[in-house]
Design a protein around this motif. Sequence first.
Motif, PDB file in Angstrom:
ATOM      1  N   THR A 140      10.311  27.446 -26.596  1.00 35.99           N
ATOM      2  CA  THR A 140       9.914  27.334 -25.191  1.00 35.99           C
ATOM      3  C   THR A 140       9.366  25.947 -24.897  1.00 35.99           C
ATOM      4  O   THR A 140       9.579  25.395 -23.808  1.00 35.99           O
ATOM      5  N   PRO A 171      12.144  22.327 -24.144  1.00 34.93           N
ATOM      6  CA  PRO A 171      12.695  21.965 -22.837  1.00 34.93           C
ATOM      7  C   PRO A 171      11.620  21.694 -21.786  1.00 34.93           C
ATOM      8  O   PRO A 171      11.829  20.855 -20.891  1.00 34.93           O
ATOM      9  N   PRO A 201      13.610  23.491 -13.897  1.00 32.49           N
ATOM     10  CA  PRO A 201      14.772  23.636 -14.802  1.00 32.49           C
ATOM     11  C   PRO A 201      14.370  23.730 -16.268  1.00 32.49           C
ATOM     12  O   PRO A 201      14.963  24.498 -17.029  1.00 32.49           O
ATOM     13  N   GLY A 202      13.364  22.953 -16.683  1.00 33.07           N
ATOM     14  CA  GLY A 202      12.897  23.028 -18.059  1.00 33.07           C
ATOM     15  C   GLY A 202      12.234  24.364 -18.360  1.00 33.07           C
ATOM     16  O   GLY A 202      12.403  24.916 -19.451  1.00 33.07           O
ATOM     17  N   ALA A 260      15.017  26.950 -18.655  1.00 32.76           N
ATOM     18  CA  ALA A 260      15.714  26.788 -19.939  1.00 32.76           C
ATOM     19  C   ALA A 260      14.865  27.341 -21.083  1.00 32.76           C
ATOM     20  O   ALA A 260      15.375  28.014 -21.979  1.00 32.76           O
ATOM     21  N   ILE A 306      15.004  31.130 -21.026  1.00 30.56           N
ATOM     22  CA  ILE A 306      16.290  31.677 -21.471  1.00 30.56           C
ATOM     23  C   ILE A 306      16.394  31.669 -22.991  1.00 30.56           C
ATOM     24  O   ILE A 306      16.745  32.678 -23.611  1.00 30.56           O
ATOM     25  N   ILE A 307      16.078  30.527 -23.610  1.00 29.32           N
ATOM     26  CA  ILE A 307      16.248  30.426 -25.061  1.00 29.32           C
ATOM     27  C   ILE A 307      15.144  31.155 -25.815  1.00 29.32           C
ATOM     28  O   ILE A 307      15.190  31.249 -27.050  1.00 29.32           O
ATOM     29  N   SER A 316      17.634  33.728 -13.001  1.00 33.67           N
ATOM     30  CA  SER A 316      18.122  32.603 -12.199  1.00 33.67           C
ATOM     31  C   SER A 316      17.777  32.796 -10.726  1.00 33.67           C
ATOM     32  O   SER A 316      17.397  31.843 -10.040  1.00 33.67           O
TER      33      SER A 316
END
Length: 260
Positions: A141, A144, A181-182, A185, A188-189, A247
């Motif tokens: 986490t 990004p 956006p970071g 991301a 998500i990961i 999203s």
Amino acid sequence: MALMVAYSFWSVDDNYQLIQNGNLDQYAKVFENPIYLMTLLSSVIMALLTTIFCVILALPLAWFISRSVSARWRVLFIVGLILPGWVSLLIRTYSMSLVLGEEGLLNWSLAVAGVTESPIQILFTKPAVVIGLVNIYLPYTFVPIYAAIEKLDDSILEAAENLGAGVFRRLFKVILPLIMPGIVAGCIITFIPALGEYLVPNLLGGLQGTMYGNLIATAFQGYNWPLGSALSVVLLLAIFGSLFLLSRFADVSRSLLAEQ
């Protein structure tokens, strides 16, 4: 992936031999048995909590390293955060039992601080699974989010301050929209592998902390590959649905922050 989908429409006989008959029996078992859906829902909640706690920890940590630590020491901080990832996942997960057990570091700290008089049961519970997952996925986490903060233009922050924006106003109207956006991301990961996690709930959760990945493993270990494949397909669909909702949430949050 295609083979997994194909297997999910097959079945097995009494001798655990695959039968290529093409039906929805395995999916019927998944949706008719409340254990599978309840475990999936519980896994989504635990993965979501893991993601939230990781973001809460990663944001101030990334800001501190990016903005308050000199370039000379910055690499050392980042390597120190990522370094545990070089150790085997199995060893790191086992080591958490030394922290969360009745005689572990956490209970000892609570007793020394006078918070508790007797050890509390943390190990082999859902909170233990979430703590273990946060311990593992925090670096994923962080990276990004740190990259997004590192790219922030200082002149934008200075302009917002010169125009009278306070600390919280700059945070919610300038910083968060720019680094969103970071954050997405990082979510998500973290969320995707946490949702399908098998090892951590198996070692730290016991029966109370069973996650969906453990059910998939049990099906394959019992030589019921079609059922395990059907469970995997359902998990994949749940991940796609979660990504879509995430999203949408990111788009709405960015719009709301921009309007405030």
